[in-house]
Motif scaffolding. Structure first.
Motif, PDB file in Angstrom:
ATOM      1  N   LYS A   1      42.863  30.733  30.028  1.00 51.55           N
ATOM      2  CA  LYS A   1      41.783  31.474  29.745  1.00 51.55           C
ATOM      3  C   LYS A   1      40.938  31.719  31.022  1.00 51.55           C
ATOM      4  O   LYS A   1      40.614  30.663  31.592  1.00 51.55           O
ATOM      5  CB  LYS A   1      41.115  30.870  28.438  1.00 51.55           C
ATOM      6  CG  LYS A   1      41.748  31.031  27.262  1.00 51.55           C
ATOM      7  CD  LYS A   1      40.870  30.547  26.060  1.00 51.55           C
ATOM      8  CE  LYS A   1      41.783  30.577  24.763  1.00 51.55           C
ATOM      9  NZ  LYS A   1      41.083  29.978  23.462  1.00 51.55           N
TER      10      LYS A   1
ATOM     11  N   THR B   1      37.129  38.185  28.913  1.00 50.58           N
ATOM     12  CA  THR B   1      38.046  36.927  28.981  1.00 50.58           C
ATOM     13  C   THR B   1      39.626  37.390  29.146  1.00 50.58           C
ATOM     14  O   THR B   1      40.160  38.136  28.123  1.00 50.58           O
ATOM     15  CB  THR B   1      37.904  35.664  27.866  1.00 50.58           C
ATOM     16  OG1 THR B   1      36.564  35.377  27.923  1.00 50.58           O
ATOM     17  CG2 THR B   1      39.081  34.768  28.123  1.00 50.58           C
TER      18      THR B   1
ATOM     19  N   ILE C   1      43.423  36.498  28.769  1.00 46.67           N
ATOM     20  CA  ILE C   1      44.480  35.482  28.283  1.00 46.67           C
ATOM     21  C   ILE C   1      45.590  35.698  28.473  1.00 46.67           C
ATOM     22  O   ILE C   1      46.245  36.634  28.378  1.00 46.67           O
ATOM     23  CB  ILE C   1      44.087  35.223  26.795  1.00 46.67           C
ATOM     24  CG1 ILE C   1      42.594  35.004  26.281  1.00 46.67           C
ATOM     25  CG2 ILE C   1      44.948  34.284  26.241  1.00 46.67           C
ATOM     26  CD1 ILE C   1      42.409  34.884  24.879  1.00 46.67           C
TER      27      ILE C   1
ATOM     28  N   TYR D   1      37.591  29.073  34.176  1.00 44.69           N
ATOM     29  CA  TYR D   1      39.061  28.996  33.402  1.00 44.69           C
ATOM     30  C   TYR D   1      39.373  27.915  32.600  1.00 44.69           C
ATOM     31  O   TYR D   1      38.603  26.778  33.053  1.00 44.69           O
ATOM     32  CB  TYR D   1      40.022  29.275  34.436  1.00 44.69           C
ATOM     33  CG  TYR D   1      40.435  28.168  35.372  1.00 44.69           C
ATOM     34  CD1 TYR D   1      41.336  27.141  35.205  1.00 44.69           C
ATOM     35  CD2 TYR D   1      39.981  28.029  36.646  1.00 44.69           C
ATOM     36  CE1 TYR D   1      41.807  26.269  35.924  1.00 44.69           C
ATOM     37  CE2 TYR D   1      40.297  26.915  37.553  1.00 44.69           C
ATOM     38  CZ  TYR D   1      41.468  25.962  37.073  1.00 44.69           C
ATOM     39  OH  TYR D   1      41.490  24.937  37.811  1.00 44.69           O
TER      40      TYR D   1
END
Length: 315
Positions: free
Chosen positions: A253, A307, A309, A235
């Motif tokens: 992230k 990913t 976010i 991360y």
């Protein structure tokens, strides 16, 4: 009617005579017995107290904002051990409207020891929250969002509404005292004269005082859930500032290889920490460097990069 009244009067007389005899023959046992009854009576009459409030959403049958008040209540039994089911009580859903906003509130109660232990362990707290959400889904045939966050306030709605919801309509102290007197039988008084002075009669909540909802004993915090080894994902956490270098928000992230949808991610955010879990795959728990505004938290998932976010504005 007259004969039953005489029989009752005879029992009452015998009851007081037994207490008098116990007080004279074994003052220590008498004192312990009285103290035990007072203690249990006080716990029986204790009202639930708010602990924390969650915000999530009902997705089905109709999408709606949902607040779950987690409360502590001494009337709820504590689990017998770490491997036994965790008892809880769930009140009925109540729809509340404020101006143009309509939302649902559900009150859930655990024994105080259960919630106090969870305060020291984020994993246990999340498990208790998930447990309450699953029980709500099963009991009311709801489908809830996997995402939730802990609000800044401890309770949604009034405390009086919450107490009435969980305790039901039988909250008249005179009625409760009468039921307690009915439970204190002669056999229980006689049992206090046994050789082991710790074996004292117990006042229990009569069956007709307990609604079917308060008897909801659901799954234990399973040892298999705890022992599953989940990876800590890679991360990047950064604080985004404006042109004057004033901190505005936290951007997190998280790389989640093998995950293809945000629906598989469980996200919970409080003012000072965040927990992200993907069942049996990933777990990320972080203390946040600044206090955040949980209500304005947003999350998006980029499938091409697997990913997640998460954007969290600062207070």
């Amino acid at each position: 009617m007259e004969s039953s009244s005489k029989g009752l009067l005879t029992q009452v007389t015998q009851f007081w005579n037994l207490l008098d005899d116990l007080a004279e023959s074994n003052p220590e046992s008498y004192q312990k017995f009285i103290q035990q009854q007072l203690k249990e009576g006080k716990e029986l009459c204790a009202a639930p107290e708010p602990q924390l409030c969650l915000q999530t959403r009902i997705l089905k049958p109709k999408e709606k904002l949902l607040f779950i008040n987690l409360c502590q209540w001494k009337r709820i039994p504590a689990p017998e051990s770490a491997t036994h089911p965790v008892p809880l009580s769930i009140g009925r859903p109540e729809d509340i409207s404020e101006t143009s906003d309509v939302y649902t509130v559900i009150d859930v109660a655990y024994h105080p020891d259960v919630l106090q232990a969870a305060e020291k362990d984020q994993v246990k707290k999340d498990q208790l929250i998930r447990m309450a959400m699953r029980c709500i889904e099963e009991q009311f045939q709801f489908t809830l969002s996997n995402c939730y966050y802990i609000t800044k306030f401890r309770i949604k709605g009034s405390i009086q509404r919450m107490k009435q919801n969980l305790m039901g309509i039988q909250t008249n102290p005179a009625d409760l005292r009468e039921k307690m007197r009915n439970e204190l039988t002669l056999e229980k008084i006689r049992s206090s004269t046994v050789s082991n002075s710790d074996q004292f009669p117990q006042l229990l909540l009569p069956e007709d005082q307990v609604s079917s909802k308060t008897a909801c004993l659901i799954e234990e915090i399973s040892s298999t859930e705890i022992k599953v080894e989940m990876k800590r994902p890679a991360y990047e956490l950064k604080i985004v500032a404006d042109q004057n270098e004033k901190p505005l928000k936290i951007e997190l992230k998280v790389e989640l290889p093998g995950v293809n949808s945000v629906s598989l991610c469980d996200l919970s955010v409080s003012e000072d920490d965040i927990l992200i879990e993907v069942s049996e795959k990933y777990r990320l728990y972080l203390n946040l460097p600044e206090s955040v505004d949980t209500e304005m938290t947003t999350a998006k998932f980029i499938k091409e990069k697997a990913t997640l976010i998460v954007t969290i504005p600062l207070v």
